[in-house]
Design a protein around this motif. Structure first.
Motif, PDB file in Angstrom:
ATOM      1  N   VAL A   1       0.842  -1.210   0.000  1.00 33.20           N
ATOM      2  CA  VAL A   1       0.000   0.000   0.000  1.00 33.20           C
ATOM      3  C   VAL A   1       0.867   1.247   0.000  1.00 33.20           C
ATOM      4  CG1 VAL A   1      -1.663   1.320   1.347  1.00 33.20           C
ATOM      5  CG2 VAL A   1      -1.963  -1.153   1.076  1.00 33.20           C
ATOM      6  N   VAL A   2       1.928   1.233   0.800  1.00 28.29           N
ATOM      7  CA  VAL A   2       2.807   2.397   0.878  1.00 28.29           C
ATOM      8  C   VAL A   2       3.499   2.638  -0.456  1.00 28.29           C
ATOM      9  CG1 VAL A   2       4.890   3.325   1.956  1.00 28.29           C
ATOM     10  CG2 VAL A   2       3.164   2.176   3.352  1.00 28.29           C
ATOM     11  N   VAL A   3       3.983   1.573  -1.090  1.00 29.82           N
ATOM     12  CA  VAL A   3       4.755   1.717  -2.325  1.00 29.82           C
ATOM     13  C   VAL A   3       3.854   2.024  -3.510  1.00 29.82           C
ATOM     14  CG1 VAL A   3       6.232   0.487  -3.963  1.00 29.82           C
ATOM     15  CG2 VAL A   3       6.605   0.231  -1.506  1.00 29.82           C
ATOM     16  N   LEU A   4       2.714   1.331  -3.592  1.00 34.98           N
ATOM     17  CA  LEU A   4       1.842   1.486  -4.756  1.00 34.98           C
ATOM     18  C   LEU A   4       0.769   2.553  -4.560  1.00 34.98           C
ATOM     19  CD1 LEU A   4       1.401  -2.289  -5.709  1.00 34.98           C
ATOM     20  CD2 LEU A   4       2.978  -0.611  -6.699  1.00 34.98           C
ATOM     21  N   GLY A   5       0.532   2.949  -3.326  1.00 36.57           N
ATOM     22  CA  GLY A   5      -0.390   4.047  -3.067  1.00 36.57           C
ATOM     23  C   GLY A   5      -1.844   3.744  -3.342  1.00 36.57           C
ATOM     24  N   SER A   6      -2.219   2.478  -3.408  1.00 28.98           N
ATOM     25  CA  SER A   6      -3.593   2.125  -3.729  1.00 28.98           C
ATOM     26  C   SER A   6      -3.903   0.755  -3.140  1.00 28.98           C
ATOM     27  CB  SER A   6      -3.791   2.101  -5.254  1.00 28.98           C
ATOM     28  OG  SER A   6      -4.994   1.429  -5.591  1.00 28.98           O
ATOM     29  N   LEU A   7      -5.051   0.632  -2.487  1.00 24.68           N
ATOM     30  CA  LEU A   7      -5.461  -0.668  -1.948  1.00 24.68           C
ATOM     31  C   LEU A   7      -5.690  -1.674  -3.061  1.00 24.68           C
ATOM     32  CD1 LEU A   7      -7.953   0.410   0.870  1.00 24.68           C
ATOM     33  CD2 LEU A   7      -5.688  -0.582   1.157  1.00 24.68           C
ATOM     34  N   LEU A   8      -6.264  -1.203  -4.174  1.00 33.47           N
ATOM     35  CA  LEU A   8      -6.524  -2.093  -5.287  1.00 33.47           C
ATOM     36  C   LEU A   8      -5.215  -2.623  -5.863  1.00 33.47           C
ATOM     37  CD1 LEU A   8      -8.609  -3.352  -7.205  1.00 33.47           C
ATOM     38  CD2 LEU A   8      -8.373  -1.302  -8.657  1.00 33.47           C
ATOM     39  N   ALA A   9      -4.260  -1.736  -6.085  1.00 29.22           N
ATOM     40  CA  ALA A   9      -2.965  -2.159  -6.633  1.00 29.22           C
ATOM     41  C   ALA A   9      -2.238  -3.077  -5.646  1.00 29.22           C
ATOM     42  CB  ALA A   9      -2.106  -0.942  -6.950  1.00 29.22           C
ATOM     43  N   ALA A  10      -2.348  -2.784  -4.343  1.00 26.33           N
ATOM     44  CA  ALA A  10      -1.687  -3.611  -3.336  1.00 26.33           C
ATOM     45  C   ALA A  10      -2.308  -4.994  -3.247  1.00 26.33           C
ATOM     46  CB  ALA A  10      -1.756  -2.909  -1.981  1.00 26.33           C
TER      47      ALA A  10
ATOM     48  N   ALA B   1       5.046  -9.686  -8.997  1.00 25.14           N
ATOM     49  CA  ALA B   1       3.902  -8.872  -9.396  1.00 25.14           C
ATOM     50  C   ALA B   1       4.149  -7.397  -9.083  1.00 25.14           C
ATOM     51  CB  ALA B   1       2.636  -9.362  -8.694  1.00 25.14           C
ATOM     52  N   LEU B   2       4.804  -7.158  -7.935  1.00 24.71           N
ATOM     53  CA  LEU B   2       5.120  -5.778  -7.549  1.00 24.71           C
ATOM     54  C   LEU B   2       5.990  -5.099  -8.604  1.00 24.71           C
ATOM     55  CD1 LEU B   2       5.443  -3.353  -5.593  1.00 24.71           C
ATOM     56  CD2 LEU B   2       7.304  -4.631  -4.507  1.00 24.71           C
TER      57      LEU B   2
ATOM     58  N   VAL C   1      13.375  -2.210  -4.825  1.00 23.37           N
ATOM     59  CA  VAL C   1      14.171  -3.243  -4.163  1.00 23.37           C
ATOM     60  C   VAL C   1      13.931  -3.228  -2.668  1.00 23.37           C
ATOM     61  CG1 VAL C   1      16.526  -3.974  -3.616  1.00 23.37           C
ATOM     62  CG2 VAL C   1      15.917  -3.378  -5.965  1.00 23.37           C
ATOM     63  N   ILE C   2      13.868  -2.044  -2.055  1.00 25.84           N
ATOM     64  CA  ILE C   2      13.571  -1.953  -0.627  1.00 25.84           C
ATOM     65  C   ILE C   2      12.211  -2.576  -0.333  1.00 25.84           C
ATOM     66  CG2 ILE C   2      13.006  -0.347   1.233  1.00 25.84           C
ATOM     67  CD1 ILE C   2      15.165   1.525   0.129  1.00 25.84           C
ATOM     68  N   ALA C   3      11.225  -2.220  -1.169  1.00 30.59           N
ATOM     69  CA  ALA C   3       9.881  -2.779  -0.959  1.00 30.59           C
ATOM     70  C   ALA C   3       9.889  -4.292  -1.109  1.00 30.59           C
ATOM     71  CB  ALA C   3       8.904  -2.143  -1.944  1.00 30.59           C
ATOM     72  N   ALA C   4      10.568  -4.768  -2.160  1.00 28.79           N
ATOM     73  CA  ALA C   4      10.607  -6.218  -2.398  1.00 28.79           C
ATOM     74  C   ALA C   4      11.299  -6.938  -1.255  1.00 28.79           C
ATOM     75  CB  ALA C   4      11.324  -6.498  -3.717  1.00 28.79           C
ATOM     76  N   ALA C   5      12.401  -6.358  -0.763  1.00 29.88           N
ATOM     77  CA  ALA C   5      13.121  -6.995   0.341  1.00 29.88           C
ATOM     78  C   ALA C   5      12.279  -7.004   1.608  1.00 29.88           C
ATOM     79  CB  ALA C   5      14.446  -6.274   0.581  1.00 29.88           C
ATOM     80  N   LEU C   6      11.611  -5.908   1.896  1.00 33.41           N
ATOM     81  CA  LEU C   6      10.759  -5.850   3.092  1.00 33.41           C
ATOM     82  C   LEU C   6       9.628  -6.871   3.003  1.00 33.41           C
ATOM     83  CD1 LEU C   6      10.519  -1.990   3.724  1.00 33.41           C
ATOM     84  CD2 LEU C   6      11.809  -3.688   5.043  1.00 33.41           C
ATOM     85  N   ILE C   7       9.084  -7.022   1.827  1.00 31.10           N
ATOM     86  CA  ILE C   7       8.005  -8.005   1.637  1.00 31.10           C
ATOM     87  C   ILE C   7       8.528  -9.413   1.898  1.00 31.10           C
ATOM     88  CG2 ILE C   7       6.552  -9.096  -0.114  1.00 31.10           C
ATOM     89  CD1 ILE C   7       6.176  -6.256  -1.302  1.00 31.10           C
ATOM     90  N   MET C   8       9.678  -9.735   1.324  1.00 26.45           N
ATOM     91  CA  MET C   8      10.237 -11.073   1.538  1.00 26.45           C
ATOM     92  C   MET C   8      10.566 -11.299   3.007  1.00 26.45           C
ATOM     93  SD  MET C   8      12.585 -12.367  -1.571  1.00 26.45           S
ATOM     94  CE  MET C   8      11.873 -12.675  -3.191  1.00 26.45           C
ATOM     95  N   ILE C   9      11.152 -10.309   3.649  1.00 27.66           N
ATOM     96  CA  ILE C   9      11.484 -10.446   5.065  1.00 27.66           C
ATOM     97  C   ILE C   9      10.216 -10.674   5.885  1.00 27.66           C
ATOM     98  CG2 ILE C   9      12.382  -9.219   7.085  1.00 27.66           C
ATOM     99  CD1 ILE C   9      14.350  -7.811   5.135  1.00 27.66           C
ATOM    100  N   ALA C  10       9.166  -9.918   5.568  1.00 26.18           N
ATOM    101  CA  ALA C  10       7.901 -10.068   6.305  1.00 26.18           C
ATOM    102  C   ALA C  10       7.309 -11.448   6.103  1.00 26.18           C
ATOM    103  CB  ALA C  10       6.915  -8.985   5.860  1.00 26.18           C
ATOM    104  N   VAL C  11       7.307 -11.925   4.859  1.00 25.62           N
ATOM    105  CA  VAL C  11       6.731 -13.241   4.576  1.00 25.62           C
ATOM    106  C   VAL C  11       7.539 -14.348   5.250  1.00 25.62           C
ATOM    107  CG1 VAL C  11       6.228 -14.918   2.771  1.00 25.62           C
ATOM    108  CG2 VAL C  11       5.642 -12.513   2.430  1.00 25.62           C
ATOM    109  N   PHE C  12       8.861 -14.297   5.086  1.00 21.27           N
ATOM    110  CA  PHE C  12       9.704 -15.335   5.686  1.00 21.27           C
ATOM    111  C   PHE C  12       9.653 -15.276   7.215  1.00 21.27           C
ATOM    112  CE2 PHE C  12      12.494 -15.208   1.654  1.00 21.27           C
ATOM    113  CZ  PHE C  12      11.733 -16.201   1.066  1.00 21.27           C
ATOM    114  N   ALA C  13       9.666 -14.066   7.760  1.00 20.88           N
ATOM    115  CA  ALA C  13       9.649 -13.934   9.214  1.00 20.88           C
ATOM    116  C   ALA C  13       8.356 -14.474   9.814  1.00 20.88           C
ATOM    117  CB  ALA C  13       9.837 -12.472   9.611  1.00 20.88           C
ATOM    118  N   GLY C  14       7.274 -14.462   9.025  1.00 26.84           N
ATOM    119  CA  GLY C  14       6.023 -15.011   9.536  1.00 26.84           C
ATOM    120  C   GLY C  14       6.134 -16.479   9.893  1.00 26.84           C
TER     121      GLY C  14
END
Length: 847
Positions: free
Chosen positions: A313-322, A369-370, A763-776
């Motif tokens: 949401v922060v990177v794409l600025g839209s709930l639909l896009a996110a 997809a991002l 890249v920051i967004a992609a890395a944060l996403i991967m970290i969040a998913v893996f950390a789960g």
């Protein structure tokens, strides 16, 4: 490839429902295949050709009852008092009832076994008493014989004296010529007495012979009794009921080996025991029974996906896009996981096999997809037509996605070179999920974007972009506004990154590999409870007894077999860190004997590992009795050593592959060298962090690691394959922008800054996403999944932020133009790979 992806993206945008329905059909087919083909997973691991595997194969031939898996049910009286008679009877009934369950070959009532042990000990004591009585009787009989012998000797002496006198008288009479009739009568009396003495002597010899035979029998019985007593004494530490009587261990034996035993059979045992609760008694189960197939998705994973959604949401600025990356990632995970599990009936799969696919499918599915949506959104904000923008984004960012995904797939499939079946299957499962993620990202994502139109950017974002365009003087000013970093800053960045990563990597020097035992399970799990109760009541070694086999010489009778068993047991007991040795079986042909050896410490301890090696290195006992070692501890050691042996080879293959791919992509020697060295540095930092947590126990309470132990044996190899592919993703999206700027005439150091600025946000967004998913996945109760989640999340953190975004740009700044040097002869022979679709972008400019 870029042109093809452009066409696919354009088609998907215009025929969105056709594409989406096609993917729904694929999902339905995968679900159907899963319903038909899924036959369960195994919670055990094995490597063919190991020493313990050979022992198990020999047991299957000679002693099949001991070749199958075994598990332990721990019964404990909750108030700490001894288990009473009524409770013992109830436990015995529950244990006996398990014999009719699927794949259960037998059970062991702990109280009956301890009673038999007590009876054996009593029999030995009774035997010793009988031997003492027999020895006393023999001594009394010997005394009587000795007295009789003395009497016979005295009589013989008198007879001999009379004979001498008679002979002397006969000689005088014969010399005088007188008759000897009277002497003849006396001689007859002496002969009669001699006959009586001879008869008495014969009786005495017969009695002595009988006494000697009885003494020999007594000595044989005593020898056998002492052998039995010694064997019983050596096995004294093998107990099934604790000394305080509050804890009992019931053994459940199965027909199948650990790897072949289905989860349903283990579940049936737990359900049977728990269905008959005993008042005042708690029942817990060892990992051989309780360790099941972990849940693929839980609360932790849901939280990780939620955090990824926030980043989107922060990177794409839209709930639909996110929402689009999450939807497509979940679709890919569903298809990939069910497709892989559909073959579980044909190929035996470990329980963690689908977990890896889910981890990677979620992470890369969202990221890929991002990348496409981010590129499409930027083009829309610059006023480009929706369909053309989708096609161009798919041909540029989508092309990079295909290349990045291909590197991940290749790295995962390369796990097959390890020669380890379950690891190769994990690689295939992960590769399938990544491949599906790439296909969905380049087809379903454009279709969703086509349906959404311009709604994915929102009015506020469009208004902001229009205002910025009106105030801007063009792309040239934006480019010139970027300034290269200063050289001192680059030097400090390099030193800082290397120092941090090098320091974190220090614990990896002491990394030990192993497989989790009950002590590594969640503190509230039944396996952990069983492990701790067993350790407290019976000693740490009772959690991981060794199964030792001895190949005996041919032609031994029963007595010789016992002698050989005792010789082997003595040799085993003489080793350091052996608490007890118990003979458990001998084959019908007397060629194979099996022993249970209880070590001093648990299955994952260094002393037990050393003990297994010592036992395997022993020379043949008595010159011709060779030993083999199996059991959970030995199997874990074999698996860990096998994986440790292939790690350097696999690392060399992956690092070499990494270098060659990057030479082709970046047309440079130094950039691949920097990127590869950074990957190795971040990899060992990841090893160090995982070692500090799981082996040293740092932050164990916070991360849910109740007891430190060795590192999951296949984790280092797995991290190499996965982190290599992900590292190449980030390197690709940052360094290609740098090269593109350099090729278009920007000075080398400025090109580094421009490429970094262009790619850092995504890249920051992609890395944060991967970290969040893996950390789960760290929140999982399974220590295997927890270790994988922590290793992958830390690996992405170290590589993305310290290596790709700090170390690599700083070194490239210091090197300057030399970063892009490539020998002319090599430049001519390597293919020109347009990863980001720059040629396509020139043919389809974004207006």
């Amino acid at each position: 490839m870029a042109e093809l992806l452009h066409r696919i993206g354009t088609f998907a945008a215009r025929r969105a429902w056709t594409v989406l329905v096609a993917w729904m059909v694929v999902l339905g087919l995968a679900a159907g295949g899963f319903l038909i083909g899924f036959k369960g997973l195994s919670s055990s691991f094995d490597i063919p050709g190991t020493a313990s595997g050979e022992v198990i194969a020999e047991l299957e031939q000679e002693l099949p009852d001991f070749a199958g898996a075994t598990g332990t049910v721990v019964f404990h009286r909750t108030d700490g008092q001894p288990i009473d008679g009524a409770q013992q009877a109830a436990i015995a009934e529950v244990v006996a009832g398990a014999e009719g369950l699927p794949d259960v070959s037998g059970t062991n009532d702990p109280f009956a076994t301890e009673a038999e042990r007590a009876d054996q000990a009593q029999q030995i004591e009774d035997g010793r008493t009988e031997l003492e009585d027999g020895r006393a009787q023999l001594e009394a009989g010997q005394a009587q014989l000795d007295a009789q012998r003395e009497q016979l000797e005295a009589g013989q002496a008198q007879l001999d004296a009379g004979q001498q006198q008679l002979d002397a008288g006969r000689a005088q009479l014969e010399a005088a010529g007188l008759p000897t009739a009277q002497l003849d009568a006396q001689q007859a009396q002496l002969d009669a007495q001699q006959a009586q003495l001879d008869e008495g002597r014969e009786q005495l010899e017969a009695g002595q012979q009988q006494l000697d035979e009885s003494r020999a029998e007594l000595e044989d019985g005593e020898a056998q009794l002492e052998q039995g007593a010694e064997l019983l004494e050596l096995a004294d530490g093998v107990r099934l009921v604790s000394e305080d009587g509050a804890t009992a261990l019931a053994t459940i034996s199965f027909d199948l080996t650990r790897l072949e035993l289905p989860q349903e059979s283990k579940d049936a045992v737990m359900e049977h025991v728990l269905a008959s609760p005993i008042d005042g008694i708690e029942a817990s189960f060892s990992t051989d029974i309780a360790q099941g197939v972990p849940e693929i998705l839980g609360v932790g994973e849901a939280v990780g996906v939620a955090l990824a959604a926030v980043v989107l949401v922060v990177v794409l600025g839209s709930l639909l896009a996110a929402a689009f990356p999450i939807v497509t990632a979940l679709l890919g995970v569903g298809i990939g996981a069910m497709a892989v599990l559909s073959f579980s009936g044909l190929v035996q799969m470990a329980s963690v096999t689908p977990i890896l696919g889910v981890m990677l499918g979620l992470a890369v599915g969202i990221d890929y997809a991002l990348f496409i949506i981010y590129r499409h959104r930027k083009q829309l904000l610059r006023g480009m037509d929706v369909v053309e923008s989708i096609g161009l984004a798919n041909g540029t960012a989508g092309n990079a996605v295909v290349f990045a995904g291909t590197t991940v797939v290749v790295a995962l499939l390369a796990l097959a070179i390890t020669g380890i079946p379950f690891l190769a299957l994990m690689g295939v499962a992960g590769a399938v999920s990544v491949a599906v993620a790439v296909l969905i990202a380049t087809t379903a994502t454009p279709a969703l974007l086509g349906l959404a139109g311009r709604r994915i950017i929102g009015r506020r974002a469009q208004a902001k972009a229009d205002a910025a365009a009106a105030a801007s003087e063009g792309a040239t000013r934006a480019a010139t506004a970027v300034r290269p970093m200063s050289t001192p800053r680059a030097v400090v960045s390099v030193l800082l990154a290397v120092a941090v990563l090098g320091t974190i990597a220090i614990p990896s020097l002491s990394m030990r590999l192993g497989l989790p035992d009950g002590g590594s399970e969640a503190a509230d799990s039944t396996a952990y409870r069983a492990f701790t109760l067993t350790e407290q009541s019976f000693g740490a070694g009772a959690n991981g007894p060794l199964l030792v086999t001895a190949d005996l010489p041919d032609g031994l009778d029963d007595d010789a077999v016992v002698e050989q068993q005792l010789a082997v047991a003595r040799e085993l007991a003489a080793q350091d860190d052996v608490v007890a040795v118990a003979p458990v079986a001998v084959s019908d042909d007397h060629r194979l004997a099996a022993f249970q050896v209880v070590p001093a410490e648990g299955p994952n301890s260094e002393s037990t590992e050393a003990l297994v090696r010592e036992l395997r290195s022993l020379p043949p006992i008595d010159g011709d009795v060779t030993l083999g070692v199996a059991g959970q501890a030995a199997s874990n050691i074999d698996i860990s050593e096998g994986l440790a042996d292939v790690l350097p080879t696999y690392l060399a293959v992956v690092v070499g592959l990494s270098f060659l791919i990057m030479v082709m992509v970046f047309r440079s020697l130094l950039v691949p060298l920097i990127a590869t060295a950074g990957f190795v540095l971040s990899l060992f930092a990841t090893y160090g962090a995982v070692t500090a947590v799981f082996q040293w126990g740092w932050l164990g309470d916070l991360l849910g690691v109740p007891q430190p132990g060795p590192i999951l044996s296949f984790l280092p190899v797995l991290l190499v394959g996965i982190l290599f592919g992900l590292a190449m993703d980030y390197q690709l999206f940052l360094a290609t922008g740098m090269r593109e700027a350099y090729v278009h005439g920007a000075p080398a150091r400025l090109a580094v800054a421009q490429g970094f600025r262009a790619g850092r946000s995504v890249v920051i967004a992609a890395a944060l996403i991967m970290i969040a998913v893996f950390a789960g996945f760290i929140a999982s109760d399974s220590v295997i999944i927890k270790a994988m989640g922590l290793g992958l999340s830390l690996g992405v953190l170290f590589d993305a932020f310290l290596v790709r975004m700090l170390l690599v740009p700083a070194i490239m700044h210091l090197v300057g133009r030399g970063a892009w040097w490539l020998p002319r002869w090599l430049d001519r022979i390597i293919p020109d790979v347009d990863v980001e679709g720059a040629k396509l972008e020139r043919r389809h400019p974004a207006h």
